[in-house]
Scaffold this motif. Structure first.
Motif, mmCIF file in Angstrom:
data_model
loop_
_atom_site.group_PDB
_atom_site.id
_atom_site.type_symbol
_atom_site.label_atom_id
_atom_site.label_comp_id
_atom_site.label_asym_id
_atom_site.label_seq_id
_atom_site.Cartn_x
_atom_site.Cartn_y
_atom_site.Cartn_z
ATOM 1 N N VAL A 1 0.839 -1.213 0.000
ATOM 2 C CA VAL A 1 0.000 0.000 0.000
ATOM 3 C C VAL A 1 0.869 1.256 0.000
ATOM 4 O O VAL A 1 0.590 2.232 -0.708
ATOM 5 C CB VAL A 1 -0.942 -0.018 1.223
ATOM 6 C CG1 VAL A 1 -1.657 1.318 1.366
ATOM 7 C CG2 VAL A 1 -1.959 -1.139 1.088
ATOM 8 N N ALA A 2 1.953 1.225 0.805
ATOM 9 C CA ALA A 2 2.849 2.392 0.838
ATOM 10 C C ALA A 2 3.503 2.625 -0.518
ATOM 11 O O ALA A 2 3.609 3.766 -0.980
ATOM 12 C CB ALA A 2 3.919 2.184 1.916
ATOM 13 N N ARG A 3 3.932 1.540 -1.167
ATOM 14 C CA ARG A 3 4.535 1.696 -2.497
ATOM 15 C C ARG A 3 3.528 2.248 -3.498
ATOM 16 O O ARG A 3 3.850 3.132 -4.298
ATOM 17 C CB ARG A 3 5.082 0.349 -2.988
ATOM 18 C CG ARG A 3 6.339 -0.107 -2.277
ATOM 19 C CD ARG A 3 6.996 -1.252 -3.051
ATOM 20 N NE ARG A 3 6.111 -2.396 -3.138
ATOM 21 C CZ ARG A 3 6.067 -3.390 -2.260
ATOM 22 N NH1 ARG A 3 6.874 -3.371 -1.211
ATOM 23 N NH2 ARG A 3 5.233 -4.408 -2.411
ATOM 24 N N ALA A 4 2.284 1.734 -3.443
ATOM 25 C CA ALA A 4 1.253 2.229 -4.356
ATOM 26 C C ALA A 4 0.953 3.700 -4.093
ATOM 27 O O ALA A 4 0.785 4.493 -5.030
ATOM 28 C CB ALA A 4 -0.019 1.399 -4.211
ATOM 29 N N ARG A 5 0.902 4.084 -2.799
ATOM 30 C CA ARG A 5 0.635 5.490 -2.476
ATOM 31 C C ARG A 5 1.760 6.394 -2.975
ATOM 32 O O ARG A 5 1.515 7.470 -3.536
ATOM 33 C CB ARG A 5 0.461 5.643 -0.967
ATOM 34 C CG ARG A 5 0.126 7.073 -0.537
ATOM 35 C CD ARG A 5 -0.078 7.187 0.964
ATOM 36 N NE ARG A 5 -1.288 6.498 1.386
ATOM 37 C CZ ARG A 5 -1.304 5.363 2.059
ATOM 38 N NH1 ARG A 5 -0.157 4.778 2.395
ATOM 39 N NH2 ARG A 5 -2.433 4.798 2.406
ATOM 40 N N LEU A 6 3.004 5.947 -2.768
ATOM 41 C CA LEU A 6 4.134 6.757 -3.233
ATOM 42 C C LEU A 6 4.135 6.895 -4.751
ATOM 43 O O LEU A 6 4.397 7.977 -5.296
ATOM 44 C CB LEU A 6 5.443 6.125 -2.755
ATOM 45 C CG LEU A 6 5.734 6.239 -1.246
ATOM 46 C CD1 LEU A 6 7.021 5.497 -0.897
ATOM 47 C CD2 LEU A 6 5.845 7.699 -0.841
ATOM 48 N N ARG A 7 3.848 5.773 -5.446
ATOM 49 C CA ARG A 7 3.803 5.846 -6.906
ATOM 50 C C ARG A 7 2.695 6.786 -7.372
ATOM 51 O O ARG A 7 2.879 7.565 -8.314
ATOM 52 C CB ARG A 7 3.609 4.448 -7.495
ATOM 53 C CG ARG A 7 4.844 3.579 -7.449
ATOM 54 C CD ARG A 7 4.685 2.357 -8.341
ATOM 55 N NE ARG A 7 3.626 1.487 -7.868
ATOM 56 C CZ ARG A 7 3.820 0.456 -7.055
ATOM 57 N NH1 ARG A 7 5.046 0.171 -6.646
ATOM 58 N NH2 ARG A 7 2.815 -0.309 -6.665
ATOM 59 N N SER A 8 1.534 6.721 -6.706
ATOM 60 C CA SER A 8 0.420 7.595 -7.086
ATOM 61 C C SER A 8 0.760 9.063 -6.829
ATOM 62 O O SER A 8 0.504 9.930 -7.675
ATOM 63 C CB SER A 8 -0.831 7.193 -6.301
ATOM 64 O OG SER A 8 -1.909 8.049 -6.614
ATOM 65 N N GLU A 9 1.346 9.340 -5.659
ATOM 66 C CA GLU A 9 1.716 10.723 -5.355
ATOM 67 C C GLU A 9 2.784 11.228 -6.322
ATOM 68 O O GLU A 9 2.744 12.383 -6.751
ATOM 69 C CB GLU A 9 2.220 10.812 -3.915
ATOM 70 C CG GLU A 9 1.134 10.585 -2.871
ATOM 71 C CD GLU A 9 1.682 10.600 -1.455
ATOM 72 O OE1 GLU A 9 2.923 10.700 -1.315
ATOM 73 O OE2 GLU A 9 0.877 10.534 -0.510
#
Length: 286
Positions: free
Chosen positions: A142-150
């Motif tokens: 989830v953290a990786r997905a959030r960072l990629r999205s941001e």
């Protein structure tokens, strides 16, 4: 999981005991009665089995005895020595040497099983560990997905801002270029000697008796012109306003137009709104 470590150790122990007993009976049977050879073989296997059983009992209690372990390895070494000695004195040593390491291998397997027992966890603990690991993996994903999205959002925003800034810069450059050309043309026209003459020749037919002074604007900062006299001038009554308008209007022959009269009125420092001034003009002209 326990069977995966204990079954090989049990099988290797059984094979080693059988081999040891058989070798002792065959090797010593020619020199001593076979009963004596059988007792010797059973003694080696019995001692080995007794020490192994004692080690397993201590391990089940969470304890460990170094002397018992040493004795167990000693019986395993004796069994291995018997197999190696028989192999070296037999007609086919290679076959016996190939199985002579079984006693030591059995002890090593029991050692591995003991290590597994000391580090084994219950099913509940293993489930908890798996749950914690899965939760950690989920949070990391989830953290990786959030960072990629941001990162993608920020990249899009920066691209849009950069594009808008570039468009503004281009418009400003084009506007500055256009203004520069316009002011260059205006400056050239203002500096020309024929400009005043041309403008005078055009306006003379409609401004009889008036020689206008033409001055084109100059490139540079401008300041607001304030007229303190106009601000300080007192308001005129209707009668006084009519008198002033009449005087200015008839100051020349033929009488001045409203535009000329208005310009002279304000230039003289008088103050009146355009509505009152035009009403006074109409009264005087009538």
């Amino acid at each position: 999981m326990k069977a995966k470590t204990v079954l090989p150790a049990v099988a290797m122990t059984a094979v080693s005991m059988v081999l040891t007993l058989a070798v002792v009976v065959m090797w010593l049977g020619t020199a001593v009665p076979w009963v004596v050879a059988l007792v010797v073989g059973l003694g080696i296997d019995g001692g080995w089995l007794a020490t192994l059983a004692y080690e397993r009992r201590l391990a089940a209690q969470g304890d460990h005895s170094i002397p018992v372990t040493v004795v167990g390895w000693a019986f395993g070494t004796v069994a291995t020595g018997v197999l190696v000695a028989h192999a070296l004195t037999s007609s086919s040593p290679a076959a016996w040497l190939a199985v002579s390491w079984f006693p030591l291998a059995a002890k090593a397997l029991w050692l591995v099983h003991g290590l597994w027992e000391r580090t084994a966890l219950t099913v509940t603990a293993l489930e908890s560990i798996r749950g914690i690991q899965q939760e950690a993996r989920d949070e990391a994903a989830v953290a990786r997905a959030r960072l990629r999205s941001e990162a993608a959002t920020e990249e899009t925003r920066l691209t849009a801002v950069t594009g808008a800034g570039a468009r503004v810069a281009r418009v400003q450059a084009e506007t500055a270029k256009t203004l520069s050309k316009a002011w260059s043309t205006l400056e050239t026209t203002r500096a020309s000697e024929e400009t005043g003459k041309a403008l005078t020749s055009v306006t003379t037919p409609v401004t009889v008796g008036v020689t206008p002074r033409w001055e084109l604007p100059v490139w540079g900062p401008s300041e607001a012109v304030r007229a303190p006299a106009l601000e300080a001038a007192p308001a005129l009554t209707d009668d006084a306003l009519d008198a002033v308008v009449e005087e200015i209007r008839t100051s020349r022959t033929p009488p001045l137009s409203y535009r000329e009269m208005s310009a002279r009125f304000r230039a003289a420092g008088h103050s009146a709104s355009e509505l009152r001034l035009r009403a006074a003009w109409k009264r005087v002209a009538a």
